[in-house]
Design a protein around this motif. Structure first.
Motif, PDB file in Angstrom:
ATOM      1  N   GLU A  10       0.826  -1.209   0.000  1.00 41.16           N
ATOM      2  CA  GLU A  10       0.000   0.000   0.000  1.00 41.16           C
ATOM      3  C   GLU A  10       0.852   1.246   0.000  1.00 41.16           C
ATOM      4  O   GLU A  10       0.551   2.226  -0.683  1.00 41.16           O
ATOM      5  N   GLU A  12       3.857   1.437  -1.245  1.00 39.71           N
ATOM      6  CA  GLU A  12       4.471   1.537  -2.566  1.00 39.71           C
ATOM      7  C   GLU A  12       3.502   2.147  -3.557  1.00 39.71           C
ATOM      8  O   GLU A  12       3.874   2.986  -4.379  1.00 39.71           O
ATOM      9  N   ARG A  13       2.233   1.729  -3.470  1.00 39.27           N
ATOM     10  CA  ARG A  13       1.217   2.288  -4.350  1.00 39.27           C
ATOM     11  C   ARG A  13       1.069   3.786  -4.118  1.00 39.27           C
ATOM     12  O   ARG A  13       0.923   4.553  -5.071  1.00 39.27           O
ATOM     13  N   ASP A  16       4.146   5.564  -5.685  1.00 36.25           N
ATOM     14  CA  ASP A  16       4.465   5.318  -7.096  1.00 36.25           C
ATOM     15  C   ASP A  16       3.861   6.435  -7.945  1.00 36.25           C
ATOM     16  O   ASP A  16       2.642   6.517  -8.114  1.00 36.25           O
ATOM     17  N   ALA A  19       1.382   5.380 -10.848  1.00 34.91           N
ATOM     18  CA  ALA A  19       0.135   4.650 -10.617  1.00 34.91           C
ATOM     19  C   ALA A  19      -1.051   5.349 -11.268  1.00 34.91           C
ATOM     20  O   ALA A  19      -1.852   4.722 -11.972  1.00 34.91           O
ATOM     21  N   ALA A  23      -3.283   4.217 -14.703  1.00 34.06           N
ATOM     22  CA  ALA A  23      -4.730   4.009 -14.697  1.00 34.06           C
ATOM     23  C   ALA A  23      -5.373   4.714 -15.890  1.00 34.06           C
ATOM     24  O   ALA A  23      -6.315   4.206 -16.503  1.00 34.06           O
ATOM     25  N   TYR A  76      -2.477  -4.460 -15.774  1.00 32.91           N
ATOM     26  CA  TYR A  76      -1.524  -4.111 -14.720  1.00 32.91           C
ATOM     27  C   TYR A  76      -2.215  -4.143 -13.362  1.00 32.91           C
ATOM     28  O   TYR A  76      -3.273  -3.542 -13.170  1.00 32.91           O
ATOM     29  N   PRO A  78      -1.675  -3.040  -9.607  1.00 34.01           N
ATOM     30  CA  PRO A  78      -0.853  -2.239  -8.689  1.00 34.01           C
ATOM     31  C   PRO A  78      -0.437  -2.988  -7.436  1.00 34.01           C
ATOM     32  O   PRO A  78       0.612  -2.699  -6.857  1.00 34.01           O
ATOM     33  N   SER A  79      -1.247  -3.956  -7.014  1.00 34.90           N
ATOM     34  CA  SER A  79      -0.929  -4.679  -5.783  1.00 34.90           C
ATOM     35  C   SER A  79       0.295  -5.576  -5.948  1.00 34.90           C
ATOM     36  O   SER A  79       0.878  -6.029  -4.966  1.00 34.90           O
ATOM     37  N   SER A  82       5.249  -1.863  -8.517  1.00 36.58           N
ATOM     38  CA  SER A  82       5.203  -0.589  -9.221  1.00 36.58           C
ATOM     39  C   SER A  82       5.082  -0.789 -10.727  1.00 36.58           C
ATOM     40  O   SER A  82       5.348  -1.872 -11.253  1.00 36.58           O
ATOM     41  N   VAL A  83       4.719   0.280 -11.417  1.00 37.39           N
ATOM     42  CA  VAL A  83       4.623   0.238 -12.875  1.00 37.39           C
ATOM     43  C   VAL A  83       5.989  -0.071 -13.474  1.00 37.39           C
ATOM     44  O   VAL A  83       6.115  -0.884 -14.396  1.00 37.39           O
TER      45      VAL A  83
END
Length: 202
Positions: A10, A12-13, A16, A19, A23, A76, A78-79, A82-83
């Motif tokens: 969480e 990291e999301r 990032d 993110a 989307a 993709y 996110p959990s 990272s991208v």
């Protein structure tokens, strides 16, 4: 009392920066893709170069990876990270696949050079000998791309190896092998049909 709250994923999301743009990419936003592209392309290129050791091939694979990022953006998760991590993972997988493909092609070419796989060459030879009209053979050769034609003539009629052709034309050996294979297949098909197809990509 929690030490900052949230799990590592969480956090990291939350940090990032790609993110949110990712989307939007999933929704078809080209401007957002430009942002993602600029951020991850250098990282993907670094990975592909480390695996392939060939700058031009690494750049080609990197472009394939970024195209996949655009096409598969909706997949993709996110959990999972990272991208950038997702893109570089794809890059590593693609680069390894390319190495395996190149090695397999080189092995086939080595067998041809060693006399273990002369069937394709011999089939072309038989067809050429069957066509006494030299103009027809020349016409079939004109149906090849310039590099295909040079590779076929130098290898088949000139007796040169892929390495020798590479040195003379100034192109990588894998490229010579690919064009030689494609050119022989195309020439055989054109002679069988009686007329060459339009030239393809070099």
């Amino acid at each position: 009392m929690s030490g900052g709250g949230g799990t590592g994923v969480e956090r990291e999301r939350a940090v990032d920066p790609l993110a949110a743009p990712m989307a939007r990419v999933a929704a078809g936003d080209r401007d957002a893709f430009g942002e993602v592209y600029d951020a991850v392309a250098p990282k993907v290129l670094a990975v592909t170069r480390a695996v392939l050791r060939n700058p031009s091939m690494a750049e080609e694979v990197t472009q394939e990876v970024l195209l996949e990022v655009w096409r598969q953006a909706a997949r993709y998760d996110p959990s999972a990270g990272s991208v950038a991590a997702w893109a570089t993972t794809i890059g590593h997988r693609r680069a390894v696949d390319r190495v395996r493909s190149v090695r397999a092609r080189e092995d086939r070419e080595d067998r041809v050079v060693a006399g273990e796989g002369r069937v394709e060459y011999d089939e072309v030879s038989e067809q050429v000998l069957q066509h006494e009209d030299e103009a027809r053979v020349r016409k079939a050769l004109k149906g090849l791309t310039e590099l295909q034609r040079e590779a076929v003539v130098m290898a088949y009629w000139g007796g040169r190896t892929s390495t020798e052709i590479s040195a003379q034309l100034g192109v990588p050996v894998p490229t010579v092998k690919t064009r030689l294979r494609d050119g022989l297949q195309r020439l055989r098909g054109d002679l069988a049909r009686g007329e060459p197809a339009a030239g393809g990509a070099s």
